[in-house]
Design a protein around this motif. Sequence first.
Motif: not given
Length: 261
Positions: A63-66, A226-232
């Motif tokens: 939930l990082t994007s509008h 580590w791998t970091v997924l920054t959000g959809g």
Amino acid sequence: MAEWTIERAADELLNRESRTRDGGRITDLWPELDLDTAYLVQDTLLGRKTGAGERVVGAKLGLTSHAKQQRMGIDSPLTGWLTDAMRLPAGEPVALDRMIHPRVEPEIVFTMGERLSGPDVTPERALGAVASVHAGFEVIDSRYRDFSFALPDVVADNASSCRFVVSPVSLPADALDLAAETCRLSVDGETVATATGAAVQGHPAAALALAANSLARRGLAIEAGWTVLTGGLTDAVFLGPGVTVTAEFGALGTLALTGAV
Ligand code: 0L1
Ligand code: MG
């Protein structure tokens, strides 16, 4: 009926995952479940998985994007854990039989070169700790019916984590304008959404800093390697058998994923 506890909530969510069954919101049954307690449920759930042999390989932001916040009706980003069991090889069909109602979203992914420990991490410092940047997909799956949850529910459910794919193509962070990096998402060849990296908190490095600062409040850090997924970047799309989802990024290349038949 027994009282709700952190352990009971973790067991309930694990049970739904292993039986491939969704269920109602835990907050309907345990309204006192607040955000701090929900993260304790998430950590307990992770402890059950690492106790069974899984290894922590990174963290995810949700939930990082509008687009995602609007879709889910929650305007607060959250973090979750990634384990080795969630990682899928790029280019292979995704087995759907252990999933409830999978959706896919394109993400900008970081591989960390250095440990990143908050508080007060800035996007600049965060980007300096990154070894490489990749295109990626997250396959999300909620243990709640119809993906319907309040923020503590989804935090407890490890931010709807399920699987992730990282492109083998990698670039150093300083070779890219990550806020301007474009992404076109298509399903079976038809474009369904477009976005740029700015969709994620203004810049994916801001999302990474947010994760480091959020973990620091629990005495935790993002570790080297580590791998970091920054959000959809966009809203997530349904993944069914034979459905192919393609993300065409500007500099990071093209990644496709197909649901196994
Ligand atoms: O979409 C959802 O299930 C909300 C949880 C976060 C998922 C994500 O953005 O990775
Ligand atoms: Mg995601």
